[in-house]
Write an enzyme that holds these catalytic residues in place. Structure first.
Site, short mmCIF file in Angstrom:
data_model
loop_
_atom_site.label_atom_id
_atom_site.label_comp_id
_atom_site.label_asym_id
_atom_site.label_seq_id
_atom_site.Cartn_x
_atom_site.Cartn_y
_atom_site.Cartn_z
N GLY A 74 0.90 -1.33 0.01
CA GLY A 74 0.00 0.09 -0.08
C GLY A 74 0.92 1.32 0.04
O GLY A 74 2.05 1.26 -0.12
N GLY A 113 2.97 -7.32 10.71
CA GLY A 113 4.16 -7.58 11.08
C GLY A 113 5.30 -6.23 11.21
O GLY A 113 4.77 -5.37 11.38
N ASP A 138 5.68 -16.38 10.13
CA ASP A 138 7.17 -16.48 9.95
C ASP A 138 7.92 -16.47 11.56
O ASP A 138 8.60 -17.06 11.76
CB ASP A 138 7.74 -15.40 9.20
CG ASP A 138 7.34 -15.42 7.94
OD1 ASP A 138 6.77 -16.10 7.31
OD2 ASP A 138 7.75 -14.16 7.47
N ARG A 173 11.25 -42.36 -3.23
CA ARG A 173 11.89 -41.34 -3.80
C ARG A 173 12.35 -40.55 -2.58
O ARG A 173 11.85 -40.44 -1.45
CB ARG A 173 10.53 -40.45 -4.62
CG ARG A 173 10.37 -41.05 -5.86
CD ARG A 173 9.04 -40.18 -6.22
NE ARG A 173 8.72 -40.73 -7.53
CZ ARG A 173 7.35 -40.49 -8.02
NH1 ARG A 173 6.46 -40.04 -7.33
NH2 ARG A 173 7.45 -40.77 -9.35
N GLY A 181 8.55 -18.71 5.54
CA GLY A 181 9.27 -18.00 6.83
C GLY A 181 10.45 -17.02 6.45
O GLY A 181 11.14 -16.48 7.32
N ARG A 182 10.50 -16.39 5.04
CA ARG A 182 11.53 -15.47 4.93
C ARG A 182 12.92 -15.66 5.19
O ARG A 182 13.39 -16.61 4.94
CB ARG A 182 10.94 -14.18 5.55
CG ARG A 182 10.23 -13.37 4.30
CD ARG A 182 9.98 -12.06 4.85
NE ARG A 182 8.55 -11.46 4.07
CZ ARG A 182 8.53 -10.88 2.92
NH1 ARG A 182 10.03 -10.51 2.59
NH2 ARG A 182 7.73 -10.43 2.36
N ARG A 275 11.82 -35.25 -5.91
CA ARG A 275 10.68 -34.50 -6.42
C ARG A 275 10.45 -33.35 -5.39
O ARG A 275 11.06 -33.29 -4.26
CB ARG A 275 9.31 -35.35 -6.38
CG ARG A 275 9.28 -36.24 -7.38
CD ARG A 275 9.34 -35.85 -8.84
NE ARG A 275 9.24 -36.84 -9.90
CZ ARG A 275 8.00 -37.31 -10.20
NH1 ARG A 275 6.91 -36.75 -9.64
NH2 ARG A 275 8.08 -38.12 -11.15
N HIS A 281 1.39 -20.71 -0.11
CA HIS A 281 0.16 -19.88 0.23
C HIS A 281 -0.70 -21.00 1.12
O HIS A 281 -1.50 -20.48 2.00
CB HIS A 281 -0.68 -19.00 -0.51
CG HIS A 281 0.51 -17.77 -0.90
ND1 HIS A 281 1.24 -17.74 -2.05
CD2 HIS A 281 0.53 -16.42 -0.28
CE1 HIS A 281 1.94 -16.59 -1.82
NE2 HIS A 281 1.40 -15.69 -1.02
N GLN A 283 0.29 -22.43 3.50
CA GLN A 283 0.34 -22.54 4.99
C GLN A 283 -0.24 -21.13 5.40
O GLN A 283 -0.34 -20.83 6.86
CB GLN A 283 1.94 -22.05 4.95
CG GLN A 283 2.83 -23.26 4.54
CD GLN A 283 4.12 -22.92 4.08
OE1 GLN A 283 5.31 -23.28 4.75
NE2 GLN A 283 4.24 -22.57 2.87
O1 F6P Z 1 5.72 -12.78 5.87
C1 F6P Z 1 4.78 -14.02 5.51
C2 F6P Z 1 5.02 -14.49 4.11
O2 F6P Z 1 4.33 -15.48 3.86
C3 F6P Z 1 6.52 -15.08 3.92
O3 F6P Z 1 6.73 -16.32 4.68
C4 F6P Z 1 6.62 -15.18 2.50
O4 F6P Z 1 8.08 -14.91 1.95
C5 F6P Z 1 5.77 -13.80 2.03
O5 F6P Z 1 4.67 -13.54 3.26
C6 F6P Z 1 5.04 -14.12 0.82
O6 F6P Z 1 4.26 -12.71 0.80
P1 F6P Z 1 3.33 -12.79 -0.47
O7 F6P Z 1 2.21 -13.39 0.05
O8 F6P Z 1 3.13 -11.17 -0.73
O9 F6P Z 1 3.91 -13.32 -1.63
#
Ligand code: F6P
Length: 357
Positions: A74, A113, A138, A173, A181-182, A275, A281, A283
């Site tokens: 934003g 965050g 994260d 496999r 998690g960045r 593999r 997402h 997660q």
């Molecule tokens: O900070 C949360 C997070 O899900 C990170 O783990 C990931 O790197 C990032 O956001 C992904 O962001 P976006 O949804 O903008 O691609």
């Protein structure tokens, strides 16, 4: 009394539990809650918001995502590239403050965050009575022992590993699972440990691909023909760099692709079919776990208590099983990273998990 609430940054399971807590506690005090849409964007004149009465908050504790909407790109973004802080332009700040004034809002709760909280700090410095609530899957914020969303994200990893284990062992496999998690390896570490991974790669411990290949060969020699390798998106080889999926606006970059890289290298080194599965997402989506519903609700209620006591400029924080608060100024820009020598890593090593080092 009227208070404002907004959600900033990426969505996260448990955000609606915070809203549930805020509305419940505020209603008991006879206050009205205004929920701004799409984070700080909702503060742009004339204001984009909805009134959050108890009816609007009914049942939302079990909902994933955010009923308020959010954004991480934003006008009010204050973190760019590798964490550089930018000042919110004075004119935008003036407009946001006039929206708050026109709506008669006496305090603003900002849930987000590091980026969202950095902007919240700038609002506080401009005299806006602000309370911060930490949010991220994260778990990388230093001033709180835990953020809501992390447990839900970890549960997704554990569920995925349980499923991938059956197909990997059926086909003999190796399966590389890339998780979010960045720059922090918490999701990989907790998810990998709980999900029975054989190898966990995290940004805090640079890996050597030959060591991982050896783990797979040793397992083969022991008659174990499948392996689960969890890779945090920020993991990198010793002396190498993180894998970047794409550059996005404002000098930001999106991590991603290290799973494919590790899988290709392992297949080449071991000759074993390998593999990749990128959880992405998944997660962040879906219903929050019981822990995240509870923590989110407690954070929301505590944010209202801080307003009641007039303790502005503070961020709700979870420490030693208690919800308290710290100064936002002390909370931002401090990453909570995995300690490579810490007890959880040590626990993982004790049960035979390799970190590729
Ligand atoms: O900070 C949360 C997070 O899900 C990170 O783990 C990931 O790197 C990032 O956001 C992904 O962001 P976006 O949804 O903008 O691609």
């Amino acid at each position: 009394m009227r208070i404002g609430l907004l959600n900033g940054g990426g969505d996260c399971p448990g955000l609606n539990a915070v809203t549930h807590g805020v509305v419940g506690a505020a209603t008991r005090l006879g206050w009205e809650v205004i929920g701004f849409r799409d984070g700080y964007e909702g503060l742009l004149p004339p204001g984009d918001y909805k009134i959050l009465n108890p009816e609007k908050a009914r049942g939302i504790i079990r909902q994933g995502g955010t009923i308020l909407g959010t954004t991480n790109h934003g006008h009010f973004s204050s973190k760019h590239g590798s964490g550089d802080v930018a000042k919110v332009p004075a004119e935008l700040m003036r407009q946001a403050k006039s929206t708050l004034k026109n709506l008669g809002i006496e305090a603003l709760i900002c849930v987000g965050g590091d980026g969202t909280l950095t902007t919240a700090l700038q609002f506080a410095e401009e005299g806006v009575p602000v309370i911060g609530v930490p949010k991220t899957i994260d778990n990388d914020l230093k001033a709180t022992a835990m953020t809501f969303g992390f447990d839900s994200a970890t549960q997704v990893v554990v569920d995925a590993l349980d499923r991938l284990n059956t197909t990997a062992s059926s086909h003999k496999r190796a399966m590389v699972v890339e998780v979010m998690g960045r720059h922090a390896g918490w999701i990989a570490l907790y998810g990998g440990l709980g999900g029975g991974a054989n190898v966990i790669l995290i940004p805090e411990i640079p890996y050597d691909i030959r060591k991982i290949a050896q783990v797979i060969r040793d397992r083969e020699a022991d008659g174990l023909h499948s392996s689960l390798i969890v890779v945090a998106e920020g993991a990198a080889p010793a002396g190498g760099t993180q894998t970047v999926e794409a550059a996005v606006a404002g000098g930001e970059y999106r991590l991603g692709g290290v799973g494919e890289r590790v899988a290709a290298d392992l297949e080449r080194l071991t000759g074993k079919e390998t593999r990749t599965c990128t959880l992405g997402h998944l997660q962040r989506g879906g219903s929050p776990t019981s822990f995240d519903r509870m923590l989110g609700t407690r954070f929301g209620v505590h944010a209202v208590k801080l307003i009641e006591r007039g303790e502005f400029g503070r961020m709700v924080s979870y420490q030693r099983y208690h919800v308290g608060s710290v100064l936002i100024a002390e909370a931002v820009s401090q990453l909570n990273l995995v300690d490579p020598e810490g007890e959880v890593v040590e626990t993982a090593r004790c049960v035979g998990i390799s970190f590729g080092d």
